[in-house]
Design an enzyme around this catalytic site. Structure first.
Site, PDB file in Angstrom:
ATOM      1  N   GLU A 107      33.328 -28.478   1.799  1.00 48.24           N
ATOM      2  CA  GLU A 107      33.139 -27.339   0.903  1.00 48.24           C
ATOM      3  C   GLU A 107      33.094 -27.828  -0.540  1.00 48.24           C
ATOM      4  O   GLU A 107      34.110 -28.255  -1.092  1.00 48.24           O
ATOM      5  CB  GLU A 107      34.277 -26.331   1.074  1.00 48.24           C
ATOM      6  CG  GLU A 107      34.210 -25.152   0.114  1.00 48.24           C
ATOM      7  CD  GLU A 107      35.464 -24.283   0.167  1.00 48.24           C
ATOM      8  OE1 GLU A 107      35.747 -23.606  -0.848  1.00 48.24           O
ATOM      9  OE2 GLU A 107      36.158 -24.280   1.202  1.00 48.24           O
TER      10      GLU A 107
ATOM     11  N   ARG B  80      32.534 -24.967  -9.201  1.00 47.44           N
ATOM     12  CA  ARG B  80      33.416 -24.930 -10.371  1.00 47.44           C
ATOM     13  C   ARG B  80      32.978 -25.873 -11.481  1.00 47.44           C
ATOM     14  O   ARG B  80      33.612 -25.927 -12.528  1.00 47.44           O
ATOM     15  CB  ARG B  80      34.853 -25.288  -9.963  1.00 47.44           C
ATOM     16  CG  ARG B  80      35.449 -24.387  -8.905  1.00 47.44           C
ATOM     17  CD  ARG B  80      36.870 -24.816  -8.575  1.00 47.44           C
ATOM     18  NE  ARG B  80      37.367 -24.169  -7.372  1.00 47.44           N
ATOM     19  CZ  ARG B  80      38.537 -24.426  -6.806  1.00 47.44           C
ATOM     20  NH1 ARG B  80      39.326 -25.341  -7.361  1.00 47.44           N
ATOM     21  NH2 ARG B  80      38.911 -23.802  -5.706  1.00 47.44           N
TER      22      ARG B  80
ATOM     23  N   THR C 124      33.871 -21.177  -3.723  1.00 47.43           N
ATOM     24  CA  THR C 124      33.987 -20.385  -4.953  1.00 47.43           C
ATOM     25  C   THR C 124      32.702 -19.590  -5.179  1.00 47.43           C
ATOM     26  O   THR C 124      32.206 -19.475  -6.304  1.00 47.43           O
ATOM     27  CB  THR C 124      34.311 -21.265  -6.177  1.00 47.43           C
ATOM     28  OG1 THR C 124      35.249 -22.282  -5.808  1.00 47.43           O
ATOM     29  CG2 THR C 124      34.960 -20.426  -7.272  1.00 47.43           C
TER      30      THR C 124
ATOM     31  N   LYS D 267      38.371 -16.475   5.180  1.00 47.49           N
ATOM     32  CA  LYS D 267      39.237 -17.402   4.471  1.00 47.49           C
ATOM     33  C   LYS D 267      40.490 -16.635   4.048  1.00 47.49           C
ATOM     34  O   LYS D 267      40.390 -15.518   3.524  1.00 47.49           O
ATOM     35  CB  LYS D 267      38.515 -17.947   3.232  1.00 47.49           C
ATOM     36  CG  LYS D 267      39.393 -18.761   2.284  1.00 47.49           C
ATOM     37  CD  LYS D 267      38.572 -19.282   1.119  1.00 47.49           C
ATOM     38  CE  LYS D 267      39.431 -20.042   0.132  1.00 47.49           C
ATOM     39  NZ  LYS D 267      38.629 -20.688  -0.931  1.00 47.49           N
TER      40      LYS D 267
END
Length: 224
Positions: free
Chosen positions: A58, A62, A86, A146
């Protein structure tokens, strides 16, 4: 005179298309959560993780190079199943899939984000931290999620409590999980895998010590 039909392209000239990802939760016991600061690190880092037995990676959105990192891993590390983390907007969804992401992970979800992820054509894990959010996703036919931030939101005790009334929900807990606590999460029936970054210590990444990353990934791959 009928023109000749164009000859079929040879197998070698047809670009390979990655096979679909059936379930992110079943690829490996641990999904490395990666923050790529230096684009040059993306491919060797991914190769080390895959060599250590952690193919699902993953890459979090960011940093400015995150999408380029996904693109590079997708192109140069064929055994990796690279995804985007994200993911918080429909634009993130579109950009990530275009870059080659084969799954999507969000820290939370909204109606518009969920619609975008549902239409993306790749598996996705919307983030939840409350029972109501879990029920709302189950109503939409989404059963894989998640759980974030895992430790702060109640940890294993909370997830174990959810397993009674909501056994159809499965989770990838992420947030504050360590090599010491990961096995406790993985022992729960409603946990398919955990997310973490302990196999990517900052000093190892700074030193480009990919052998150490591979070793830590190999240890993580045996946690189940």
């Amino acid at each position: 005179m009928v023109p000749d039909s164009p000859s079929a392209p040879s197998a070698s000239s047809v670009p390979s298309v990655p096979s679909p990802v059936p379930s992110v939760l079943d690829l490996a016991p641990v999904v490395p959560v990666v923050v790529v600061e230096d684009l040059a690190d993306a491919v060797p880092m991914a190769r080390a993780l895959v060599a250590g037995g952690l193919p699902a990676i993953e890459v979090t959105l960011r940093t400015p190079v995150a999408l380029d990192a996904i693109r590079a891993i997708a192109a140069d590390v064929p055994d990796a199943v690279v995804g985007a983390g994200t993911v918080i907007s429909a634009r993130n969804v579109a950009d990530s899939v275009a870059a080659g992401a084969r799954f999507l992970v969000s820290p939370g979800w909204t109606e518009s984000l969920l619609v975008a992820m549902e239409g993306s054509g790749v598996p996705f894990l919307p983030g939840v931290s409350t029972t109501s959010e879990v029920v709302a996703l189950l109503e939409r036919g989404v059963s894989e999620m998640k759980f974030f931030p895992a430790e702060a939101a109640g940890g294993t005790a909370y997830l174990k409590s959810l397993g009674g009334p909501l056994p159809q929900a499965r989770f990838c807990p992420t947030g504050g999980i360590t090599p010491g606590t990961a096995p406790t999460y993985l022992a729960l029936k409603n946990v398919g895998c955990v997310g973490g970054s302990w196999m990517l210590p900052s000093d190892a990444v700074a030193a480009k010590d990919w052998a150490r990353v591979e070793s830590l990934a190999r240890e993580a791959s045996t946690l189940r």
